[in-house]
Motif scaffolding. Structure first.
Motif, PDB file in Angstrom:
ATOM      1  N   GLY A 192       0.827  -1.215   0.000  1.00  0.00           N
ATOM      2  CA  GLY A 192       0.000   0.000   0.000  1.00  0.00           C
ATOM      3  C   GLY A 192       0.855   1.256   0.000  1.00  0.00           C
ATOM      4  N   ILE A 193       1.892   1.264   0.835  1.00  0.00           N
ATOM      5  CA  ILE A 193       2.769   2.445   0.940  1.00  0.00           C
ATOM      6  C   ILE A 193       3.464   2.686  -0.404  1.00  0.00           C
ATOM      7  CG2 ILE A 193       4.915   3.284   1.995  1.00  0.00           C
ATOM      8  CD1 ILE A 193       3.953   1.871   4.627  1.00  0.00           C
ATOM      9  N   ILE A 194       3.933   1.621  -1.039  1.00  0.00           N
ATOM     10  CA  ILE A 194       4.637   1.790  -2.326  1.00  0.00           C
ATOM     11  C   ILE A 194       3.666   2.338  -3.381  1.00  0.00           C
ATOM     12  CG2 ILE A 194       5.846   0.593  -4.205  1.00  0.00           C
ATOM     13  CD1 ILE A 194       6.916  -1.386  -2.051  1.00  0.00           C
ATOM     14  N   ALA A 195       2.455   1.765  -3.428  1.00  0.00           N
ATOM     15  CA  ALA A 195       1.483   2.242  -4.425  1.00  0.00           C
ATOM     16  C   ALA A 195       1.194   3.729  -4.215  1.00  0.00           C
ATOM     17  CB  ALA A 195       0.191   1.428  -4.333  1.00  0.00           C
ATOM     18  N   ALA A 196       1.022   4.117  -2.943  1.00  0.00           N
ATOM     19  CA  ALA A 196       0.739   5.531  -2.636  1.00  0.00           C
ATOM     20  C   ALA A 196       1.920   6.407  -3.038  1.00  0.00           C
ATOM     21  CB  ALA A 196       0.444   5.683  -1.143  1.00  0.00           C
TER      22      ALA A 196
END
Ligand code: GLU
Ligand code: MG
Length: 443
Positions: free
Chosen positions: A348-352
């Motif tokens: 999730g953090i990478i996608a954001a």
């Protein structure tokens, strides 16, 4: 390949392998395979009745989910060197299964690599060591550990030296390069830090670490918990994530720019902008429990501060912010807690962050305040946004955020929302002792 694998394992003295994987909660599942049969498992994966494993999107009528082991991540148990643990990726009928946390992270890691980045991640897991007290309830185990401000207490740390040095020694042996262990801010709360790696390696190690800590604690007759907020009057268990992007070709840290504000490059600022922008939806992944939101509060536990974020802000080395920049070239996301499934959280953090880069999202000016003291009016006047106050709010934000859902993929995002909304409902329909204490006599 597999004959070679068997002899490699045998050479290392490995006789048994845990073919493992995690489902939605992040708790590892496994089958124990003797090395004599490792070929079959290396090829086809270890089969599991998916419905029995937890939330992997299967009913009791479905075919097996198979965990195909990733031998790059083979970890020999330091406390039992004839046995190894290997995390795997789920497949069904020979095809990758969309409801697999490790597969979701690998997808984001590969997406980053296509853009020329390696995502480097470090994690700071906090945990508490508990034992049942005379009332039969779990409580901090050490009767001498009673300071209101127990953080860094040498004497309490010393009373746990055997356990802490066992863990540090094991991690050294595994080549993780641990560099510190401390007594944290709650009674019987500890943290161990080891050197960062690429996101997948850190997620695998974090998964193994939690199991290792529990195992060694059990050997001491203790329960180790990473639960976000086990006790209302003590600080909770965070799992702060430190992050930077490296150039996939040269290894150069692309977030490092010594002359820039906070030593953070434009790329780093955009990535941070993405994380801030998607913070409310991300919370559903990085603070995944009903209980998580009891940690993300201002209030004052015994020690005087929760040290947990409440607002969507960033700053220098200021521990009241959601994002702290402790040093040039990286930043720390403090909203992540001990219950986060690292594969889903990092995905999730990478996608954001990648979205932040794609859209050149500016994080705005940094914040300098002690955010635990800023007034309600001050927050409003300065448009300081708030993290979700409950799991339900976080799930609503996730349901509206296509980017963070995209990190899981369509079917996994839908299942995640379904499972977590059930959890919320289960919680909110239960009648607590607090409600009886508070309402029974008055109404
Ligand atoms: N225990 C705090 C938390 O829940 C963090 C303390 C620290 O800064 O290490 O996030
Ligand atoms: Mg800490």
């Amino acid at each position: 390949m597999t004959d070679a694998l068997r002899s490699q394992l045998t050479e290392k003295g490995v006789e048994y392998v845990f073919c493992s994987f995690v489902e939605l909660t992040g708790a590892p599942k496994a089958k124990l395979v003797p090395v004599s049969h490792i070929e079959e498992f290396a090829r086809d994966g270890a089969g599991f009745a998916g419905f029995a494993c937890g939330d992997v999107g299967q009913g009791p009528h479905d075919p097996d989910v198979c965990s195909v082991p990733d031998f790059h991540a083979l970890t020999i148990l330091p406390w039992r060197p004839n046995t190894a643990w290997v995390p795997g990726n789920l497949h069904v009928d020979g095809k990758p299964w969309p409801l697999c946390p490790r597969t979701a992270l690998i997808r984001q890691v590969e997406l980053s690599r296509k853009q020329g980045y390696v995502v480097n991640v470090g994690i700071e897991p906090e945990f508490m060591l508990l034992k049942k007290n005379s009332a039969g309830e779990y409580a901090p185990w050490d009767a001498f550990d009673t300071l209101a401000k127990p953080c860094y207490d040498l004497r309490a740390l010393y009373r746990n030296l055997e356990l802490m040095t066992t863990l540090l020694g094991f991690m050294q042996g595994l080549g993780w390069s641990p560099y510190a262990g401390d007594h944290e801010d709650a009674n019987c709360q500890f943290e161990i830090n080891w050197t960062y790696s690429d996101a997948l390696t850190t997620a695998d190690r974090h998964t193994f670490f939690k199991w290792m800590v529990r195992t060694i604690a059990e050997q001491h007759g203790l329960l180790a918990t990473f639960m976000p907020k086990p006790f209302g009057n003590l600080t909770g268990n965070g799992a702060h994530v430190h992050l930077s992007l490296a150039d996939a070709a040269t290894g150069k840290n692309l977030f490092l720019e010594s002359s820039a504000e906070l030593g953070l490059s434009q790329l780093g600022r955009w990535f941070m902008g993405g994380v801030l922008n998607h913070a409310r939806a991300l919370s559903a992944l990085v603070a995944p429990l009903v209980n998580s939101y009891k940690r993300l509060v201002r209030g004052a536990p015994r020690s005087g501060a929760t040290w947990a974020p409440v607002y969507i802000t960033y700053g220098a080395s200021n521990r009241t912010q959601m994002i702290r920049v402790p040093d040039s070239g990286r930043f720390e996301i403090r909203v992540v807690d001990g219950a986060a499934n690292p594969y889903l959280a990092f995905a999730g953090i990478i996608a954001a962050g990648l979205h932040g880069i794609a859209e050149k999202m500016d994080p705005g000016p940094m914040n300098h305040d002690n955010l635990y003291e800023v007034s309600e009016e001050g927050l409003l006047a300065r448009h300081i946004e708030v993290l979700p106050g409950t799991l339900a709010e976080a799930l609503d934000a996730l349901a509206k955020d296509a980017v963070v859902q995209g990190a899981l993929g369509t079917s996994y995002a839908a299942e995640y929302l379904r499972v977590k909304r059930d959890e919320w409902l289960l919680h909110s329909r239960g009648v607590s002792a607090w409600e009886r204490d508070y309402y029974l006599a008055t109404y």
